[in-house]
Write a protein that holds these residues in place. Sequence first.
Motif, short mmCIF file in Angstrom:
data_model
loop_
_atom_site.label_atom_id
_atom_site.label_comp_id
_atom_site.label_asym_id
_atom_site.label_seq_id
_atom_site.Cartn_x
_atom_site.Cartn_y
_atom_site.Cartn_z
N ALA A 1 0.82 -1.35 -0.13
CA ALA A 1 0.00 0.06 0.08
C ALA A 1 0.77 1.18 -0.06
CB ALA A 1 -0.93 -0.10 1.15
N ALA A 2 2.02 1.41 0.88
CA ALA A 2 2.77 2.48 0.92
C ALA A 2 3.73 2.51 -0.39
CB ALA A 2 3.60 2.38 1.92
N SER A 3 3.78 1.70 -1.37
CA SER A 3 4.72 1.78 -2.46
C SER A 3 4.10 3.21 -3.55
CB SER A 3 4.65 0.37 -3.32
OG SER A 3 4.90 0.48 -4.69
N GLU A 4 5.21 3.42 -4.20
CA GLU A 4 4.78 4.57 -5.27
C GLU A 4 4.15 3.97 -6.58
OE1 GLU A 4 5.04 7.92 -4.86
OE2 GLU A 4 5.49 7.32 -2.45
N ALA A 5 4.32 2.73 -6.57
CA ALA A 5 3.80 1.92 -7.89
C ALA A 5 2.40 1.97 -8.13
CB ALA A 5 4.16 0.39 -7.86
N PRO A 6 1.89 2.15 -9.39
CA PRO A 6 0.34 2.10 -9.74
C PRO A 6 -0.27 1.31 -9.11
CG PRO A 6 1.86 1.97 -11.68
CD PRO A 6 2.90 1.77 -10.69
N ALA A 7 -1.75 1.97 -8.77
CA ALA A 7 -2.65 0.92 -8.03
C ALA A 7 -2.72 -0.52 -8.49
CB ALA A 7 -3.98 1.61 -7.94
N ALA A 8 -2.90 -0.87 -9.82
CA ALA A 8 -2.83 -2.00 -10.27
C ALA A 8 -1.64 -2.98 -9.96
CB ALA A 8 -3.00 -2.14 -12.02
N GLU A 9 -0.58 -2.44 -10.02
CA GLU A 9 0.77 -3.26 -9.72
C GLU A 9 0.56 -3.56 -8.40
OE1 GLU A 9 5.33 -2.27 -9.63
OE2 GLU A 9 4.22 -1.62 -11.40
N ARG A 10 0.25 -2.50 -7.38
CA ARG A 10 0.18 -2.85 -5.92
C ARG A 10 -0.86 -3.89 -5.74
NH1 ARG A 10 -1.05 2.53 -3.31
NH2 ARG A 10 -1.36 3.28 -5.32
N VAL A 11 -2.05 -3.77 -6.19
CA VAL A 11 -3.19 -4.77 -6.09
C VAL A 11 -2.67 -6.04 -6.56
CG1 VAL A 11 -5.51 -5.37 -6.78
CG2 VAL A 11 -5.01 -3.10 -6.15
N ARG A 12 -2.06 -6.15 -7.67
CA ARG A 12 -1.57 -7.74 -7.99
C ARG A 12 -0.57 -8.26 -6.98
NH1 ARG A 12 1.45 -11.27 -10.35
NH2 ARG A 12 0.51 -12.44 -12.16
N GLY A 13 0.45 -7.19 -6.58
CA GLY A 13 1.42 -7.74 -5.60
C GLY A 13 1.01 -8.06 -4.40
N ALA A 14 -0.14 -7.33 -3.90
CA ALA A 14 -0.82 -7.80 -2.60
C ALA A 14 -1.51 -9.01 -2.64
CB ALA A 14 -1.53 -6.60 -2.15
N ALA A 15 -2.36 -9.06 -4.06
CA ALA A 15 -3.14 -10.52 -4.20
C ALA A 15 -2.32 -11.67 -4.04
CB ALA A 15 -4.16 -10.06 -5.36
N ALA A 16 -1.18 -11.67 -4.96
CA ALA A 16 -0.36 -12.81 -5.01
C ALA A 16 0.42 -13.09 -3.80
CB ALA A 16 0.53 -12.45 -6.05
N ASP A 17 0.59 -11.86 -3.05
CA ASP A 17 1.53 -12.37 -1.64
C ASP A 17 0.33 -13.02 -0.63
OD1 ASP A 17 3.82 -11.52 0.12
OD2 ASP A 17 1.93 -10.71 1.24
N VAL A 18 -0.82 -12.43 -0.49
CA VAL A 18 -1.73 -13.25 0.25
C VAL A 18 -1.89 -14.59 0.18
CG1 VAL A 18 -3.97 -12.55 -0.61
CG2 VAL A 18 -3.58 -12.83 1.94
N VAL A 19 -2.01 -14.85 -1.28
CA VAL A 19 -2.13 -16.20 -1.69
C VAL A 19 -1.01 -17.18 -1.34
CG1 VAL A 19 -2.41 -17.81 -3.53
CG2 VAL A 19 -3.76 -15.71 -3.81
N VAL A 20 0.32 -16.75 -1.31
CA VAL A 20 1.33 -17.32 -0.97
C VAL A 20 1.65 -17.47 0.44
CG1 VAL A 20 3.91 -17.31 -1.04
CG2 VAL A 20 2.67 -16.83 -3.19
N THR A 21 1.53 -16.37 1.14
CA THR A 21 1.27 -16.52 2.58
C THR A 21 0.15 -17.44 3.08
OG1 THR A 21 0.34 -14.33 2.87
CG2 THR A 21 2.79 -14.48 2.88
N THR A 22 -0.77 -17.33 2.57
CA THR A 22 -1.86 -18.40 3.07
C THR A 22 -1.53 -19.76 2.76
OG1 THR A 22 -3.57 -16.63 2.54
CG2 THR A 22 -4.20 -18.97 2.63
N ILE A 23 -0.95 -20.10 1.68
CA ILE A 23 -0.41 -21.43 1.09
C ILE A 23 0.85 -21.78 2.43
CG2 ILE A 23 0.77 -23.02 -0.35
CD1 ILE A 23 -0.86 -21.42 -2.58
N GLU A 24 1.76 -20.87 2.53
CA GLU A 24 2.58 -21.20 3.49
C GLU A 24 2.30 -21.53 4.77
OE1 GLU A 24 5.19 -17.60 2.95
OE2 GLU A 24 6.19 -18.43 1.26
N ASN A 25 1.23 -20.99 5.38
CA ASN A 25 0.67 -21.10 6.61
C ASN A 25 -0.73 -21.80 6.54
OD1 ASN A 25 2.64 -19.41 8.13
ND2 ASN A 25 2.15 -18.18 6.42
N LEU A 26 -0.76 -22.79 5.82
CA LEU A 26 -2.34 -23.42 5.22
C LEU A 26 -2.65 -24.12 6.62
CD1 LEU A 26 -4.31 -23.12 3.20
CD2 LEU A 26 -3.28 -25.40 2.14
N ASP A 27 -1.83 -24.94 7.31
CA ASP A 27 -2.24 -25.78 8.37
C ASP A 27 -2.63 -24.75 9.38
OD1 ASP A 27 -1.48 -28.09 7.27
OD2 ASP A 27 0.53 -28.22 8.39
#
Length: 196
Positions: free
Chosen positions: A78-104
């Motif tokens: 959210a704090a990044s200077e990147a365009p909104a679409a890039e930040r949304v994509r990054g945040a969306a991918a990140d929450v999927v990866v961290t959810t899988i990493e902590n799936l148990d």
Amino acid sequence: MARRPVNTASGVDDRLLAEATKLFAKQGFDRTSVQEIVEAAGVTKGAMYHYFGSKDDLLHEIYGRVLREQTDRLEKFAASEAPAAERVRGAAADVVVTTIENLDDFKIFSQSMHHLSPAKQRAVRAERRKYHERFRSLVEEGQRAGDFRDDVPADLVVDYFFGSVHHLGVWYRRNGRLSPAQIAGHYADLLLTSLR
């Protein structure tokens, strides 16, 4: 009052959380005793109660630590200077990866949350809502900038996306043909496609 574990050189709190997570995953929260947890962690009950006021506090912290990590990571996007679409994509991918990493942790918590006191359940829901609202604010920013369509309310888009993320525990298998990063990329692309 729930105690929040502190980082210590001995790592007792981490051992207790790790062993509780394993036992809750294997046996279920309600069928796991405090005695089994402390024996598996190699500590006394007194040591456990120094860090956690109850077995409920362990369950609460299993989810809480993951949600705090995800929230910290979301704030960086959210704090990044990147365009909104890039930040949304990054945040969306990140929450999927961290959810899988902590799936148990997520599976244990979703199956056992009803065992928490009503006050702790409300606290967890409030923290999760803050995360979703912060994510939604990124989508709304993109809508205001004209990067995303605005004919579908941002809260519906975000709820739809997180419904998919929370469903990962039902179908994801560690030995599947797609890596966590590949799944995350597909989820993020699907979200962005729905926003354009």
